[in-house]
Design an enzyme around this catalytic site. Structure first.
Site, short mmCIF file in Angstrom:
data_model
loop_
_atom_site.label_atom_id
_atom_site.label_comp_id
_atom_site.label_asym_id
_atom_site.label_seq_id
_atom_site.Cartn_x
_atom_site.Cartn_y
_atom_site.Cartn_z
N ASN A 27 2.49 1.32 11.85
CA ASN A 27 2.39 0.17 12.76
C ASN A 27 1.94 0.70 14.11
O ASN A 27 1.77 1.90 14.30
CB ASN A 27 3.73 -0.58 12.86
CG ASN A 27 4.84 0.33 13.35
OD1 ASN A 27 4.72 1.01 14.36
ND2 ASN A 27 5.91 0.39 12.58
N VAL A 36 5.81 2.53 2.97
CA VAL A 36 5.27 3.89 2.80
C VAL A 36 5.46 4.71 4.09
O VAL A 36 5.69 5.91 4.04
CB VAL A 36 3.79 3.84 2.35
CG1 VAL A 36 2.85 3.39 3.45
CG2 VAL A 36 3.34 5.17 1.79
N ASP A 37 5.44 4.03 5.23
CA ASP A 37 5.67 4.69 6.53
C ASP A 37 7.05 5.35 6.51
O ASP A 37 7.23 6.52 6.85
CB ASP A 37 5.59 3.61 7.62
CG ASP A 37 5.52 4.17 9.03
OD1 ASP A 37 5.52 3.37 9.98
OD2 ASP A 37 5.46 5.41 9.18
N SER A 125 -1.86 -2.36 4.04
CA SER A 125 -1.62 -3.78 4.37
C SER A 125 -1.08 -4.63 3.22
O SER A 125 -0.83 -5.83 3.43
CB SER A 125 -2.90 -4.46 4.91
OG SER A 125 -3.20 -3.96 6.20
N TYR A 129 2.58 -6.29 5.33
CA TYR A 129 1.49 -7.04 5.99
C TYR A 129 0.83 -8.07 5.06
O TYR A 129 -0.15 -8.69 5.44
CB TYR A 129 0.47 -6.08 6.60
CG TYR A 129 0.96 -5.36 7.86
CD1 TYR A 129 2.23 -5.64 8.39
CD2 TYR A 129 0.21 -4.41 8.50
CE1 TYR A 129 2.70 -4.98 9.51
CE2 TYR A 129 0.66 -3.74 9.64
CZ TYR A 129 1.92 -4.04 10.14
OH TYR A 129 2.38 -3.39 11.26
N1 APR Z 1 3.69 5.78 -2.20
C1 APR Z 1 2.61 4.98 -2.35
N2 APR Z 1 2.60 3.68 -2.00
C2 APR Z 1 3.74 3.17 -1.49
C3 APR Z 1 4.91 3.95 -1.29
C4 APR Z 1 4.86 5.31 -1.68
N3 APR Z 1 5.90 6.12 -1.54
N4 APR Z 1 5.88 3.14 -0.77
C5 APR Z 1 5.33 1.91 -0.65
N5 APR Z 1 4.05 1.92 -1.09
C6 APR Z 1 3.07 0.82 -1.16
C7 APR Z 1 3.63 -0.58 -1.19
O1 APR Z 1 4.03 -0.91 -2.52
C8 APR Z 1 2.40 -1.37 -0.74
O2 APR Z 1 1.57 -1.65 -1.86
O3 APR Z 1 2.31 0.86 0.03
C9 APR Z 1 1.66 -0.39 0.18
C10 APR Z 1 1.69 -0.78 1.66
O4 APR Z 1 2.93 -1.40 1.96
P1 APR Z 1 3.72 -1.12 3.35
O5 APR Z 1 4.25 0.26 3.32
O6 APR Z 1 4.67 -2.26 3.53
O7 APR Z 1 2.56 -1.15 4.46
P2 APR Z 1 1.80 -2.40 5.12
O8 APR Z 1 1.75 -3.59 4.23
O9 APR Z 1 0.52 -1.80 5.62
O10 APR Z 1 2.75 -2.77 6.35
C11 APR Z 1 2.89 -1.82 7.38
O11 APR Z 1 5.25 -1.92 7.30
O12 APR Z 1 6.48 -0.06 6.89
C12 APR Z 1 6.04 -0.87 7.88
O13 APR Z 1 5.84 0.60 9.76
C13 APR Z 1 5.11 -0.12 8.80
O14 APR Z 1 5.07 -1.95 10.32
C14 APR Z 1 4.32 -1.26 9.35
C15 APR Z 1 4.15 -2.17 8.15
#
Ligand code: APR
Length: 176
Positions: A27, A36-37, A125, A129
């Site tokens: 973010n 994943v963050d 995303s 997101y």
């Molecule tokens: N490895 C691979 N993919 C993963 C993992 C992992 N360990 N954990 C989660 N994912 C996938 C989720 O299933 C999703 O399909 O990563 C994809 C992106 O999801 P998010 O992590 O929620 O990221 P995003 O949708 O871009 O939202 C970002 O979420 O975690 C917060 O700090 C981040 O505010 C930011 C927002």
């Protein structure tokens, strides 16, 4: 050797990938979060957060803009770098596809700057997101396939079978 990267799809966990750089769906604060963050920061340990804090004190004092990317060291991860990028949030009425494409082109450009030759992306995303998986796959695959970069291999690491199948079908459709 500049060209189009080879693309592979992996069903698994981004944090365990043995590649030069993994891309974090961060973010604007780049100081951690969920999804994943959160998984990346847990696996990388506190050194990653220290590196992110240094980025906030120097190059991105106001935070990382949507569609931008920045590299840090990777702490205890197998990878050497984490490339943080901020995906756009899904909005029915506003087309932000160019920002999602930019996450991929800017991450590859940053990979080139640090000399990373293998890069692993999550489905940016598509979690918090709320971007639809099929549309995210369409944009991610087309953008990476069209990129001119020294990155030899791009892996898309999908967390569950459903996401994997969507990416595989889209990859088939695009022939990339
Ligand atoms: N490895 C691979 N993919 C993963 C993992 C992992 N360990 N954990 C989660 N994912 C996938 C989720 O299933 C999703 O399909 O990563 C994809 C992106 O999801 P998010 O992590 O929620 O990221 P995003 O949708 O871009 O939202 C970002 O979420 O975690 C917060 O700090 C981040 O505010 C930011 C927002």
């Amino acid at each position: 050797m500049v060209g189009m990267p080879g693309i592979t799809l992996v069903l698994g966990d981004l944090t365990t990938q043995d590649v030069d750089a993994i891309v974090n769906a961060a973010n604007h604060t780049i100081l951690g979060g969920g999804g994943v963050d959160g998984a990346i920061h847990r696996a990388a340990g506190p050194k990653l957060l220290e590196a992110c804090r240094r980025v906030r004190k120097t190059t991105f004092r106001e935070g990382l803009p949507t569609g931008e990317a920045v590299a840090t060291t990777a702490g205890d991860l197998p990878a050497r770098w984490v490339i943080h990028t901020v995906g756009p949030t899904w909005a029915k009425t506003i087309d932000k596809s160019d920002l999602l494409a930019s996450c991929h082109t800017r991450s590859l450009a940053v990979a080139d700057e640090v000399g990373a030759r293998t890069v692993a992306f999550p489905a940016i995303s598509t979690g918090a997101y709320r971007w639809p998986m099929d549309d995210a796959a369409r944009i991610a695959l087309a953008t990476v396939a069209a990129a001119t970069t020294e990155v030899a291999e791009v892996r898309f690491v999908l967390r569950d079978q459903k996401a994997y199948d969507v990416f595989a079908a889209e990859r088939e459709r695009q022939g990339v």
